[in-house]
Write a protein that holds these residues in place. Sequence first.
Motif, PDB file in Angstrom:
ATOM      1  N   HIS A 158       0.891  -1.159   0.000  1.00  0.00           N
ATOM      2  CA  HIS A 158       0.000   0.000   0.000  1.00  0.00           C
ATOM      3  C   HIS A 158       0.928   1.207   0.000  1.00  0.00           C
ATOM      4  O   HIS A 158       1.628   1.462   0.976  1.00  0.00           O
ATOM      5  N   PHE A 159       0.955   1.944  -1.103  1.00  0.00           N
ATOM      6  CA  PHE A 159       1.914   3.027  -1.255  1.00  0.00           C
ATOM      7  C   PHE A 159       1.365   4.333  -0.666  1.00  0.00           C
ATOM      8  O   PHE A 159       0.305   4.813  -1.067  1.00  0.00           O
ATOM      9  N   LEU A 160       2.096   4.891   0.270  1.00  0.00           N
ATOM     10  CA  LEU A 160       1.726   6.152   0.889  1.00  0.00           C
ATOM     11  C   LEU A 160       1.889   7.294  -0.109  1.00  0.00           C
ATOM     12  O   LEU A 160       2.873   7.350  -0.849  1.00  0.00           O
ATOM     13  N   HIS A 161       0.907   8.217  -0.133  1.00  0.00           N
ATOM     14  CA  HIS A 161       1.031   9.318  -1.091  1.00  0.00           C
ATOM     15  C   HIS A 161       0.658  10.680  -0.495  1.00  0.00           C
ATOM     16  O   HIS A 161       0.982  11.713  -1.091  1.00  0.00           O
ATOM     17  N   GLU A 162       0.012  10.715   0.662  1.00  0.00           N
ATOM     18  CA  GLU A 162      -0.467  11.987   1.202  1.00  0.00           C
ATOM     19  C   GLU A 162       0.684  12.788   1.813  1.00  0.00           C
ATOM     20  O   GLU A 162       1.310  12.363   2.792  1.00  0.00           O
ATOM     21  N   ILE A 201       3.313  12.283   5.164  1.00  0.00           N
ATOM     22  CA  ILE A 201       4.743  12.070   4.913  1.00  0.00           C
ATOM     23  C   ILE A 201       5.574  13.090   5.694  1.00  0.00           C
ATOM     24  O   ILE A 201       6.565  12.730   6.354  1.00  0.00           O
ATOM     25  N   ASP A 202       5.157  14.350   5.653  1.00  0.00           N
ATOM     26  CA  ASP A 202       5.888  15.397   6.372  1.00  0.00           C
ATOM     27  C   ASP A 202       5.875  15.148   7.877  1.00  0.00           C
ATOM     28  O   ASP A 202       6.876  15.393   8.568  1.00  0.00           O
ATOM     29  N   LYS A 203       4.742  14.659   8.406  1.00  0.00           N
ATOM     30  CA  LYS A 203       4.663  14.370   9.845  1.00  0.00           C
ATOM     31  C   LYS A 203       5.619  13.243  10.231  1.00  0.00           C
ATOM     32  O   LYS A 203       6.226  13.274  11.308  1.00  0.00           O
ATOM     33  N   ILE A 204       5.746  12.255   9.354  1.00  0.00           N
ATOM     34  CA  ILE A 204       6.662  11.144   9.638  1.00  0.00           C
ATOM     35  C   ILE A 204       8.110  11.633   9.652  1.00  0.00           C
ATOM     36  O   ILE A 204       8.886  11.298  10.553  1.00  0.00           O
ATOM     37  N   PHE A 257      -3.215   6.226   1.320  1.00  0.00           N
ATOM     38  CA  PHE A 257      -2.492   5.185   0.593  1.00  0.00           C
ATOM     39  C   PHE A 257      -3.119   4.907  -0.761  1.00  0.00           C
ATOM     40  O   PHE A 257      -4.292   5.192  -0.999  1.00  0.00           O
ATOM     41  N   ARG A 258      -2.328   4.317  -1.629  1.00  0.00           N
ATOM     42  CA  ARG A 258      -2.804   3.794  -2.911  1.00  0.00           C
ATOM     43  C   ARG A 258      -2.307   2.361  -3.069  1.00  0.00           C
ATOM     44  O   ARG A 258      -1.100   2.154  -3.071  1.00  0.00           O
ATOM     45  N   PRO A 259      -3.192   1.371  -3.176  1.00  0.00           N
ATOM     46  CA  PRO A 259      -4.644   1.471  -2.950  1.00  0.00           C
ATOM     47  C   PRO A 259      -4.932   1.653  -1.455  1.00  0.00           C
ATOM     48  O   PRO A 259      -4.108   1.261  -0.627  1.00  0.00           O
TER      49      PRO A 259
END
Length: 270
Positions: free
Chosen positions: A19-23, A27-30, A185-187
């Motif tokens: 499940h690929f993260l895209h938001e 991402i910035d918070k991580i 995520f995608r999907p």
Amino acid sequence: MTSDAPRFQREAKKHLGQHFLHERGIIDKIVRAVDPKPGDRLVEIGPGQGAITFPLLDRHRELTVIEFDRDLIAPLTEAAKAHGELTIVHGDVLAVDFTALAAGMPSDDGKIRLVGNLPYNLSSPILFHALDHAAAIRDMHFMLQKEVVDRMAAEPGSKVYGRLSVMLQAYCRVTPLFKVPPGAFRPPPKVDSAVVRMVPRAPDEIGVKDGKRFANVVRAAFGQRRKTLRNALNGVADTALIEAAGLRPDARAEQIDVGGFVRLANLPHA
């Protein structure tokens, strides 16, 4: 990137639990949570299509990643050129010796920092694998199913307090950080996710004398949750031993804190 350069495939591979993260906000918070400093040795588990990888590279300029999917190696290598120095370990993370990896990546404290969006079908095995190498790890920032993070951080008396809670909390300080919705995520997965921070405890803070004995006691205690300790630990610890640890034989495992399990496992036994 030239037209013949390697490109990421569009579809995630279901059999690999991708499940690929895209938001970008997540991402910035991580990246802010990890907060890499000069001299840190960062190791990302499962970079996927680089959602966390490239922002970390932009921030830190150097990163090692562990990726199982062969089809992602070439596009990761190509795309990373614009961000920093990426070292790719191609293989199964469960076969990677984190202690040896840390030894080959000199740092001020000789330890690595782990980060990753863990595949949900392998999250618990990866967590226990990391525990085996905790002495070589400074901290871990992982994204997992929220229900797994809830179990990891659960306190005694909670319905989700169990073997995972005790084993992880005995060796690490576990801090849930924030929730991640499926749409990030995608999907999109069918469940909420969450990011958690784990910081391995110093050896003198852990107090476990025999890791194998401790694991056996915890496994037996939670093996049949409805049983009392007296019955669940039959053949592992007798009533006298349970009482010597300051525990009630008629209590159930979910009522016992981590310290109680440590005391019980540390007592001499036949």
